[in-house]
Design a protein around this motif. Structure first.
Motif, short mmCIF file in Angstrom:
data_model
loop_
_atom_site.label_atom_id
_atom_site.label_comp_id
_atom_site.label_asym_id
_atom_site.label_seq_id
_atom_site.Cartn_x
_atom_site.Cartn_y
_atom_site.Cartn_z
N ILE A 101 35.07 -24.06 -48.24
CA ILE A 101 33.97 -24.97 -47.95
C ILE A 101 34.58 -26.15 -47.22
CG2 ILE A 101 32.09 -26.37 -48.90
CD1 ILE A 101 32.43 -24.65 -51.51
N LEU A 102 34.18 -26.37 -45.99
CA LEU A 102 34.75 -27.44 -45.18
C LEU A 102 33.62 -28.27 -44.59
CD1 LEU A 102 37.22 -28.72 -43.73
CD2 LEU A 102 36.83 -27.06 -41.89
N SER A 103 33.77 -29.58 -44.69
CA SER A 103 32.83 -30.50 -44.04
C SER A 103 33.62 -31.42 -43.13
CB SER A 103 32.09 -31.34 -45.09
OG SER A 103 31.33 -30.51 -45.93
N PHE A 104 33.10 -31.64 -41.94
CA PHE A 104 33.74 -32.57 -41.02
C PHE A 104 32.72 -33.20 -40.10
CE2 PHE A 104 34.18 -28.42 -38.87
CZ PHE A 104 33.76 -28.70 -37.58
N ASP A 105 33.13 -34.29 -39.46
CA ASP A 105 32.30 -35.01 -38.50
C ASP A 105 32.97 -34.95 -37.14
OD1 ASP A 105 30.72 -35.84 -40.64
OD2 ASP A 105 31.68 -37.81 -40.77
N THR A 106 32.16 -35.04 -36.10
CA THR A 106 32.66 -35.13 -34.73
C THR A 106 31.64 -35.91 -33.91
OG1 THR A 106 33.37 -33.90 -32.76
CG2 THR A 106 31.67 -32.87 -34.13
N PRO A 107 32.10 -36.63 -32.88
CA PRO A 107 31.13 -37.30 -32.01
C PRO A 107 30.45 -36.32 -31.04
CG PRO A 107 33.39 -37.81 -31.33
CD PRO A 107 33.47 -37.03 -32.61
N ASP A 108 30.99 -35.11 -30.91
CA ASP A 108 30.42 -34.12 -29.99
C ASP A 108 29.07 -33.60 -30.50
OD1 ASP A 108 32.68 -34.45 -28.46
OD2 ASP A 108 33.65 -32.62 -29.18
N MET A 109 28.32 -33.04 -29.59
CA MET A 109 26.98 -32.52 -29.91
C MET A 109 27.07 -31.18 -30.65
SD MET A 109 25.15 -34.94 -28.85
CE MET A 109 23.50 -34.31 -28.92
N PRO A 110 26.05 -30.84 -31.44
CA PRO A 110 26.05 -29.57 -32.17
C PRO A 110 26.29 -28.36 -31.28
CG PRO A 110 24.32 -30.97 -33.04
CD PRO A 110 24.88 -31.66 -31.83
N ALA A 111 25.71 -28.34 -30.09
CA ALA A 111 25.88 -27.18 -29.19
C ALA A 111 27.35 -26.97 -28.82
CB ALA A 111 25.03 -27.36 -27.94
N GLN A 112 28.11 -28.06 -28.68
CA GLN A 112 29.53 -27.94 -28.36
C GLN A 112 30.30 -27.32 -29.53
OE1 GLN A 112 29.40 -32.24 -27.09
NE2 GLN A 112 31.12 -31.54 -25.83
N VAL A 113 29.97 -27.75 -30.73
CA VAL A 113 30.62 -27.23 -31.93
C VAL A 113 30.31 -25.74 -32.09
CG1 VAL A 113 30.77 -27.40 -34.46
CG2 VAL A 113 30.58 -29.48 -33.07
#
Length: 172
Positions: A101-113
């Motif tokens: 189970i991993l949670s993380f944040d990124t400034p990138d948009m969901p489509a990029q992830v």
């Protein structure tokens, strides 16, 4: 949910593990009885920002490692570039399915992830079998063999994308 239950964690071990983790009553002890009436014990240790809970019973041993240290990722997948890990949990056991189970944040948009994990999943041998987009949320699901897979959810919240990645694999 359908499918085989032979590799899923024994409910008694998981219940005892969660009870021990939530109890906050020390580093080790006897957690109680498992579903067959056998004794179960636990040990909790902390190091370098991670907690390790080990539960032993006559059904086997389960280990839960949680914190913000090493990213708990499904086999073959890598952490999104520039991600900030907010929570990482790995569950293993002698006769249990391995789970992450991993949670993380990124400034990138969901489509990029989603695009990053879709390409990585295919390269690692996963079959991408579902993609969903609803508002600011995007989801990707992949399967690897009969027992393994992952589900990734990326949602835009407050100027960042919040990602949850759940993975599983058959017994060790």
């Amino acid at each position: 949910m359908t499918g085989s239950t032979k590799n899923r964690p024994h409910p008694a071990i998981l219940a005892l593990a969660l009870a021990a983790a939530l109890s906050g009553c020390g580093k080790s002890g006897t957690a109680g009885k498992d579903s067959a009436g056998g004794d179960a014990s636990y040990q909790l240790s902390e190091s370098n920002g991670q907690s390790t809970l080990t539960v032993r019973s006559d059904k086997g041993t389960a280990r839960i490692v949680s914190g913000t240290g090493d990213a708990a990722l499904p086999a073959g997948l890598s952490l999104y570039p520039g991600a900030t890990v907010t929570s990482s949990t790995r569950i293993t056991g002698e006769a249990t399915a391995r789970s992450t189970i991993l949670s993380f944040d990124t400034p990138d948009m969901p489509a990029q992830v989603i695009a990053y994990y879709k390409a990585g999943a295919r390269k690692a041998g996963y079959a991408v079998d579902a993609e969903v987009k609803a508002g600011t949320m995007e989801m990707l699901n992949g399967k690897h063999g009969k027992e393994g897979g992952f589900t990734l959810t990326a949602n835009r919240e407050g100027g960042k994308t919040v990602v949850s990645l759940l993975g599983s694999a058959g017994a060790q």
